[in-house]
Design an enzyme around this catalytic site. Structure first.
Site, PDB file in Angstrom:
ATOM      1  N   ASP A   1       0.833  -1.200   0.000  1.00  0.00           N
ATOM      2  CA  ASP A   1       0.000   0.000   0.000  1.00  0.00           C
ATOM      3  C   ASP A   1       0.869   1.252   0.000  1.00  0.00           C
ATOM      4  O   ASP A   1       2.010   1.230   0.496  1.00  0.00           O
ATOM      5  CB  ASP A   1      -0.891   0.054   1.245  1.00  0.00           C
ATOM      6  CG  ASP A   1      -1.897  -1.080   1.298  1.00  0.00           C
ATOM      7  OD1 ASP A   1      -2.143  -1.701   0.250  1.00  0.00           O
ATOM      8  OD2 ASP A   1      -2.428  -1.322   2.399  1.00  0.00           O
ATOM      9  N   VAL A   2       0.324   2.348  -0.516  1.00  0.00           N
ATOM     10  CA  VAL A   2       1.032   3.634  -0.502  1.00  0.00           C
ATOM     11  C   VAL A   2       1.467   4.001   0.923  1.00  0.00           C
ATOM     12  O   VAL A   2       2.570   4.500   1.148  1.00  0.00           O
ATOM     13  CB  VAL A   2       0.142   4.744  -1.087  1.00  0.00           C
ATOM     14  CG1 VAL A   2       0.778   6.122  -0.874  1.00  0.00           C
ATOM     15  CG2 VAL A   2      -0.102   4.512  -2.571  1.00  0.00           C
TER      16      VAL A   2
END
EC number: 5.4.99.-
Length: 318
Positions: free
Chosen positions: A148-149
């Site tokens: 995930d970012v």
């Protein structure tokens, strides 16, 4: 969501909803009628570019027979175009002839996707002069798994075509060892266990995931390493690799990752620890070498924001 900076209307079309299409979600209807992706159609709706009876039509609204949809199509950069730019905090952990292992900083996506305008792992590696496998979708060159970012830590990216094929197969067969460290709210009970609960898209929010009956099988093993009262440091072994898996599973247990407000974390606790993202780090990654088959393993230290918040917990200063 606000429209992209610099977009100008360059296309306009009108659609008349037929009887057989009544009851279809707006984004699904626009996607089929215009021949564009569902994500692109949803973006048009969220930017008020789809109007029905003089009012913007939300992406989840149902269309009715006889509705006239006025659609404005703005010019915009290709959302899947790779933006080649260096990322100073991205560290190279291992540089093999066939793959590169990186330590991904928070705020960097694995690859381009609709709605994301920030830096990516793919773009950063290309900017740094790395040869990346061209297998797979053009915007996902070399990507065999993702983070995930808002999650930091280890990723392996394929440099050669043979590595891409072997690593994709390995991750599909769940051969790699993926170990994460997370700080979750409260104290999980039991302190060592397995979460076996299917995950799918949240029925009320397209951008979230949830434990749902007809979701994909998802298995998370965990063990508490340290307990601090209001939070606990846990080690997590992923058997499957669903989107947001750790975040969703611990949220379902009512022990969300500290700082993860998307999945119900306490914003006051996050603020007291100086966290602006979820406390989640891809700590260790092991896999068979894509050519020799020899087992290789790498470890990543916690970044500064996670280290500082962990020290506050250990010292009881929050």
């Amino acid at each position: 969501m606000t429209g992209p900076v610099g977009t100008t209307p360059v296309g306009h079309t009108t659609l008349l909803v037929a009887e057989e299409d009544a009851g279809t979600r707006a984004d699904a209807y626009v996607s089929v009628e215009l021949g564009i992706s569902r994500a692109s159609a949803a973006l048009l709706c969220s930017e008020s570019n789809v109007v029905s009876n003089g009012r913007p039509l939300g992406k989840s609204k149902k269309v009715n027979a006889g509705d006239v949809l006025e659609i404005t199509i703005p010019v915009r950069p290709d959302p899947l175009e790779i933006r080649v730019e260096l990322v100073e905090d991205l560290k190279i952990i291992a540089d093999d002839e066939d793959y590169v292992v990186i330590d991904k900083p928070v705020g960097v996506a694995a690859h381009p996707s609709p709605g994301w305008v920030g830096p990516t792992v793919v773009g950063a590696l290309i900017a740094a002069g790395y040869r990346i496998s061209t297998s797979g979708a053009a915007e996902r060159q070399g990507i065999v798994h993702r983070l995930d970012v808002g999650t930091s830590g280890l990723m392996v990216v394929a440099k050669s075509e043979r590595a891409y094929t072997a690593l994709k197969r390995a991750f599909k067969e769940r051969t790699p060892e993926k170990i994460y460290h997370a700080v979750v709210q409260g104290l999980p009970d039991p302190m060592k266990g397995t979460i076996d609960a299917p995950i799918g898209r949240h029925p009320g929010h397209d951008w979230k995931f949830a434990v749902i009956e007809d979701g994909r099988d998802s298995i998370t093993h965990y063990e508490v390493l340290e307990a601090f009262g209001r939070a606990s440091l846990v080690e997590v072994h992923l058997e499957t690799g669903r989107t947001h898996q750790i975040r969703v599973h611990f949220s379902a247990l009512r022990h969300p990752c500290v700082g993860d407000q998307t999945y119900g974390a306490d914003p006051k606790l996050a603020a007291s620890l100086g966290l602006t993202r979820q406390w989640l780090h891809a700590y260790k990654l092991g896999f068979p070498h894509p050519v020799t088959g020899e087992w290789v393993q790498y470890t990543s230290e916690y970044p500064l924001d996670l280290t500082q918040s962990l020290e506050l917990l250990r010292d009881g200063q929050f």
